[in-house]
Scaffold this motif. Structure first.
Motif, PDB file in Angstrom:
ATOM      1  N   SER A  63       0.863  -1.179   0.000  1.00 27.06           N
ATOM      2  CA  SER A  63       0.000   0.000   0.000  1.00 27.06           C
ATOM      3  C   SER A  63       0.891   1.218   0.000  1.00 27.06           C
ATOM      4  O   SER A  63       1.891   1.264   0.711  1.00 27.06           O
ATOM      5  CB  SER A  63      -0.896   0.014   1.238  1.00 27.06           C
ATOM      6  N   SER A  70      -2.996   0.276  -3.768  1.00 23.54           N
ATOM      7  CA  SER A  70      -2.803  -0.895  -2.937  1.00 23.54           C
ATOM      8  C   SER A  70      -2.952  -2.115  -3.822  1.00 23.54           C
ATOM      9  O   SER A  70      -3.896  -2.205  -4.610  1.00 23.54           O
ATOM     10  CB  SER A  70      -3.853  -0.905  -1.815  1.00 23.54           C
ATOM     11  N   ILE A  96      -4.028   6.457   1.251  1.00 21.39           N
ATOM     12  CA  ILE A  96      -3.487   5.341   0.486  1.00 21.39           C
ATOM     13  C   ILE A  96      -3.903   5.536  -0.960  1.00 21.39           C
ATOM     14  O   ILE A  96      -5.095   5.487  -1.289  1.00 21.39           O
ATOM     15  CB  ILE A  96      -3.969   4.009   1.064  1.00 21.39           C
TER      16      ILE A  96
END
Lengths: 249, 312
Positions: free
Chosen positions: A218, A228, A225
């Protein structure tokens, strides 16, 4: 798909106007090695602090092995199977290597309101500690003061302490930081030996280590984020390349 | 390690020989002086448990000296002279006061911990000053020493000396067992690296609080002994300078060492006694001596013993 052992939802933490963690979702499967990478200032330390229980999130939730641990303290999380290493080596420098690990065993052997018997003579603490020291390759250094171990050995000792608690989740904060090439290779090799047996969150700047070890990655940028997935996907992600990898490659 | 054991055994033998030697040389004063050293040795040993092994810099340890002494004094004031009861009350009362002070202070760290322990002790000091019934500022006489069913007579200086010596050795043994037990490992771990200790799953607070209470109880016993030693109880037992002295004994003798605090009590009180006999302005010499000793004996007097300054 395996059951998720750690489920982080909509986690937020701000310091004044700075949103250090800005709505992070994270899902960890049992047995995977999940790397979290990101440039300096991305909020990795803040995120780790919240996962380990040293920082309280402003909102959002953290579930660990099916239990909501959002409001549990660091020791409570540790007793539920959450072990960690620190970015800056954190060991008992004035204890021997074996005593360091024996304490980690003791922390998970019931309460410690035992006032009379000498703990150093308790095989129930010493023997498991010795096994873990052997496992990380410090068997011959058991009786050396931790302060007198080489830097790489101290990092290994810290991992040994984490493993001695028989964790369900191992959080490694830059395990190869500051290591020489050889030491670093040995650590990566050791960690790859844990793969599959141990669920690991790996926060690391060393991209060789990350791409060798991680099942999923990630990418954290400005508290979010942005990507990922499997290493190849992340490597191919244009946004990641722009935000992060591109700068280094 | 053998040489260290021999030296310490010789120290105990010397202490055992003090009363007969003092009698032979007709110097009974030294029995009195050494008994005072031994009583403060107990206080210093108790502080060492939390300061030397637990890293809790309590700047209010004289509080328990006062609580222990006043427990004996107040019971005697009301005509209760049973020593078993008096000393038991001294220990329990000190433990309770330590529980109260510790419950609040042990949650804090660093300068806050120092200030809170100091503040509580100052409150007890002014309580002692303000209660006129028990002599207020002037203190009160202990007319009858603690009575032990005719078993031991504290009125006999030599008997009392040996009682105190036995209790000091017992306290040192107790601390030795404590700091090497699982319990002791936790408080020492929390001193060494608190973040690591929490990360492996210990909540240090309850362990530190129990250590704080044990140290308070032990110092309460020293207070009961001190009341019988001086046969006089005053708020000065709880003066903040007294807390500082006990702390200094621990630091001078060697923090985190079993014999250290007793050595520190010996060195501090004997040097003080000798200088005071020599000049009125003994503190002018005493102060620099203390500074020099801290600079040159970093591990305390116990660090000069073969085997180094740490035990356990």
């Amino acid at each position: 798909m395996a059951e998720s052992i750690l489920a982080v939802q909509a986690l937020r933490k701000s310091f004044g106007a700075l949103a250090a963690t800005d709505g992070v979702d994270l899902d960890l499967r049992e047995g995977e090695t999940h790397a979290i990478i990101g440039p300096n200032g991305a909020g990795k330390t803040t995120l780790i602090g919240q996962l380990a229980g040293n920082l309280r999130p402003d909102s959002g939730s953290i579930r660990f092995a099916g239990e909501d641990i959002t409001h549990l303290s660091a020791p409570q999380r540790a007793r539920r199977g959450f072990a960690r290493s620190f970015q800056i080596t954190s060991i008992y420098r004035d204890f021997t290597a074996l005593d360091n690990v024996a304490l980690a065993v003791q922390a998970h052997a019931g309460h410690s309101f035992r006032f009379w018997r000498a703990a150093r003579e308790e095989r129930a603490l010493r023997d498991p500690a010795r096994v873990v020291l052997e496992e990380v390759g410090l068997g011959a250094r058991a009786d050396v003061l931790a302060a007198n171990l080489a830097h790489g050995e101290q990092r290994q000792l810290e991992v040994a302490m984490a493993l001695a608690t028989r964790p369900r989740l191992l959080l490694l904060d830059e395990p190869v930081a500051g290591m020489g090439l050889e030491e670093s290779e040995r650590m990566v090799q050791f960690l790859s030996g844990l793969k599959g047996r141990q669920t690991i969150i790996l926060v690391e700047h060393d991209m060789d280590a990350v791409f060798t070890l991680a099942d999923r990655i990630s990418v954290l940028v400005y508290g979010r984020i942005i990507a990922s997935g499997a290493p190849e996907e992340v490597r191919a992600n244009a946004e990641v390349r722009r935000a992060y990898l591109g700068e280094e490659a | 390690m053998r040489a260290r054991t021999l030296i310490l055994a010789a120290c105990v033998l010397l202490l055992l020989a003090v009363p007969p030697l003092a009698t032979v040389f007709n110097q009974p004063y030294y029995i009195d002086l050494l008994r005072r050293v031994l009583i403060f040795g107990i206080a210093a040993v108790s502080l060492n448990l939390i300061l030397g092994y637990g890293g809790l810099v309590s700047f209010g340890h004289a509080a328990y000296l006062g609580v222990g002494a006043y427990s004996v004094g107040i019971l005697a004031f009301y005509g209760i002279h049973n020593g078993w009861l008096q000393w038991a009350v001294a220990i329990v009362a000190s433990a309770l006061v330590a529980l109260l002070i510790g419950a609040i202070s042990v949650r804090t760290r660093g300068i806050y911990f120092i200030m809170i322990t100091l503040a509580f002790t100052q409150m007890l000091y002014y309580l002692g000053v303000s209660v006129e019934e028990f002599g207020g500022d002037d203190g009160m006489r202990l007319k009858v020493k603690s009575q032990f069913s005719g078993l031991v007579d504290l009125g006999d200086p030599v008997t009392y000396y040996y009682v105190v010596l036995a209790l000091l050795l017992a306290c040192m043994y107790l601390v030795h067992r404590l700091v090497n037990s699982r319990f002791g490992r936790v408080i020492r771990a929390a001193k060494s690296n608190e973040a690591r200790t929490r990360a492996i799953g210990f909540s240090p607070y309850p362990y530190q609080l129990v250590a704080f209470v044990i140290a308070g109880a032990m110092c309460g016993l020293a207070g009961a002994l001190l009341a019988n030693h001086t046969a006089y109880i005053t708020p000065a037992f709880m003066d903040w300078t007294r807390s500082g002295e006990i702390m200094f004994m621990v630091i001078l003798g060697g923090m985190g060492s079993i014999p250290g605090p007793a050595l520190g009590a010996f060195a501090l009180l004997i040097v003080e006694d000798q200088l005071a006999g020599w000049t009125q302005h003994w503190q002018v010499i005493f102060g620099p001596l203390l500074v020099l000793s801290v600079l040159f004996f970093k591990r305390g007097l116990a660090g000069l013993l073969p085997g180094g300054g740490k035990d356990g």
